[in-house]
Scaffold this motif. Structure first.
Motif, PDB file in Angstrom:
ATOM      1  N   VAL A 169     -13.838  -3.549  -3.621  1.00 33.29           N
ATOM      2  CA  VAL A 169     -12.585  -3.216  -4.306  1.00 33.29           C
ATOM      3  C   VAL A 169     -11.532  -4.244  -3.921  1.00 33.29           C
ATOM      4  CG1 VAL A 169     -10.792  -1.469  -4.627  1.00 33.29           C
ATOM      5  CG2 VAL A 169     -13.160  -0.762  -4.301  1.00 33.29           C
ATOM      6  N   ASP A 170     -10.714  -4.630  -4.904  1.00 33.42           N
ATOM      7  CA  ASP A 170      -9.584  -5.528  -4.670  1.00 33.42           C
ATOM      8  C   ASP A 170      -8.291  -4.779  -4.951  1.00 33.42           C
ATOM      9  OD1 ASP A 170     -11.275  -7.594  -4.027  1.00 33.42           O
ATOM     10  OD2 ASP A 170     -11.226  -8.501  -6.023  1.00 33.42           O
ATOM     11  N   LYS A 171      -7.305  -5.011  -4.114  1.00 41.32           N
ATOM     12  CA  LYS A 171      -5.982  -4.395  -4.261  1.00 41.32           C
ATOM     13  C   LYS A 171      -4.953  -5.486  -4.511  1.00 41.32           C
ATOM     14  CE  LYS A 171      -2.361  -1.641  -3.586  1.00 41.32           C
ATOM     15  NZ  LYS A 171      -1.944  -0.598  -4.533  1.00 41.32           N
ATOM     16  N   ASN A 172      -4.203  -5.369  -5.613  1.00 44.08           N
ATOM     17  CA  ASN A 172      -3.177  -6.343  -5.956  1.00 44.08           C
ATOM     18  C   ASN A 172      -1.867  -5.970  -5.264  1.00 44.08           C
ATOM     19  OD1 ASN A 172      -1.749  -8.408  -7.144  1.00 44.08           O
ATOM     20  ND2 ASN A 172      -1.472  -7.367  -9.097  1.00 44.08           N
ATOM     21  N   PHE A 173      -1.335  -6.894  -4.467  1.00 45.13           N
ATOM     22  CA  PHE A 173      -0.084  -6.663  -3.739  1.00 45.13           C
ATOM     23  C   PHE A 173       1.124  -7.236  -4.461  1.00 45.13           C
ATOM     24  CE2 PHE A 173      -3.339  -7.083  -0.314  1.00 45.13           C
ATOM     25  CZ  PHE A 173      -3.392  -5.737   0.018  1.00 45.13           C
ATOM     26  N   LEU A 174       0.924  -7.942  -5.555  1.00 41.20           N
ATOM     27  CA  LEU A 174       2.025  -8.605  -6.251  1.00 41.20           C
ATOM     28  C   LEU A 174       2.753  -7.595  -7.122  1.00 41.20           C
ATOM     29  CD1 LEU A 174       3.260 -11.446  -6.615  1.00 41.20           C
ATOM     30  CD2 LEU A 174       1.833 -11.703  -8.639  1.00 41.20           C
TER      31      LEU A 174
END
Length: 316
Positions: A169-174
């Motif tokens: 899983v990838d989490k976008n912090f932008l």
């Protein structure tokens, strides 16, 4: 004739006397109207408003105050109703703060493997990365590929090949100012698995210590299959340079779970992991990718604002 005139005069005198007496009686019973003084008028209105609404109370009210009171109350309630309509704020629902944006499957190729091929000509790696947008800031990600290694020198000859897959899983912090923005600064985690086979057809040990006659020792290592498991942490950035076309980089730290690196003859290269004689491996990738729009997803119109924390006054 004279008698008739006397009789007529007597009747007129009686009539005038009766009218005068009746006028005196009415004058004694007459009550003046409500005073024009504003303070007295307000006091009288308050007194009448506090009385219960009955027929007797209505009859006792002055004739000019009843309609004025009714008009005043009607106007007051009408103004209140108008104020309620104009001052009523619209209620925003969850659907009003969301907007539908295109999403789909993103497929990319790790072009940094071609740079590795330039510095290590004996290995060939192909890595394909893919992700799909699950939630506004969460992506289901996957990598897959294969490796083919063929190395030969004066010490040994090595042949190996295998495939790998990693899922996470990838989490976008932008934080996006526009819901249509697709740039990503993200972190993620993966579980990796590789299946491979390798062999050492020939090897030579140059040492007089191990040989009684001083000759070199030659041998071979049979074909061996191995399964490798690891955990991967990564941090990266992806930018949309053209519509649905992305370029990005990422750094990876892989930690091996099973002890393949400590075997007698560890593999030279593990597909998707890196060097086979290390229990942890650092790597960097550079990827180009393209998004295939397949569906739409609801995302917030505006970035979330942090709630102002109110200072709590300590109790004494």
């Amino acid at each position: 004739m004279i008698r008739t005139l006397r009789y007529t005069f007597s009747m007129l005198l009686c009539l005038l006397t009766t009218v005068g007496v009746q006028a005196q009686i009415n004058k004694s019973q007459y009550k003046p109207p409500v005073s024009l003084d504003s303070s007295k008028r307000k006091q009288q209105l308050l007194t009448h408003d506090s009385l219960p609404v009955t027929d007797t109370a209505i009859r006792k009210l002055p004739a000019d105050t009843a309609p004025r009171t009714a008009i005043r109350d009607t106007t007051h309630h009408g103004a209140a109703a108008r104020d309620t309509v104009h001052n009523k704020k619209p209620v925003l629902t969850a659907a009003d703060s969301m907007v539908m944006v295109p999403a789909g499957l993103r497929i990319g190729l790790d072009i940094s493997r071609f740079v590795v091929k330039f510095f290590q000509p004996y290995r060939t790696d192909i890595n394909i990365a893919a992700d799909i947008r699950w939630k506004p800031d969460l992506y289901l990600a996957m990598e897959a590929g294969f490796n083919n290694t063929s190395h030969s020198d004066s010490n040994y000859t090595y042949k190996g090949r295998g495939e790998f897959i990693s899922i996470g899983v990838d989490k976008n912090f932008l934080k996006r100012n526009n819901p249509l923005e697709k740039h990503m600064f993200y972190g993620g985690a993966r579980y990796g698995f590789a299946h491979m086979s390798y062999e050492i057809p020939t090897y030579t040990i140059y040492s007089n210590y191990w040989s009684a006659n001083g000759d070199n020792i030659k041998g071979s290592y049979p074909r061996t299959s191995a399964n490798v498991h690891w955990i991967e942490l990564l941090l990266g950035f992806k930018a949309e340079i053209l519509q649905n076309f992305f370029m990005g980089w990422s750094i990876h730290e892989r930690i091996m779970i099973n002890d393949v690196a400590g075997s007698a003859f560890p593999p030279l290269v593990i597909p998707g992991y890196g060097t086979g004689n290390k229990k942890s491996q650092f790597d960097m990738q550079y990827t180009i990718s393209y998004v295939i729009p397949l569906y739409k997803i609801a995302v917030p119109k505006f970035p979330k604002k942090k709630a102002d924390k109110k200072k709590q006054i300590p109790r004494r």
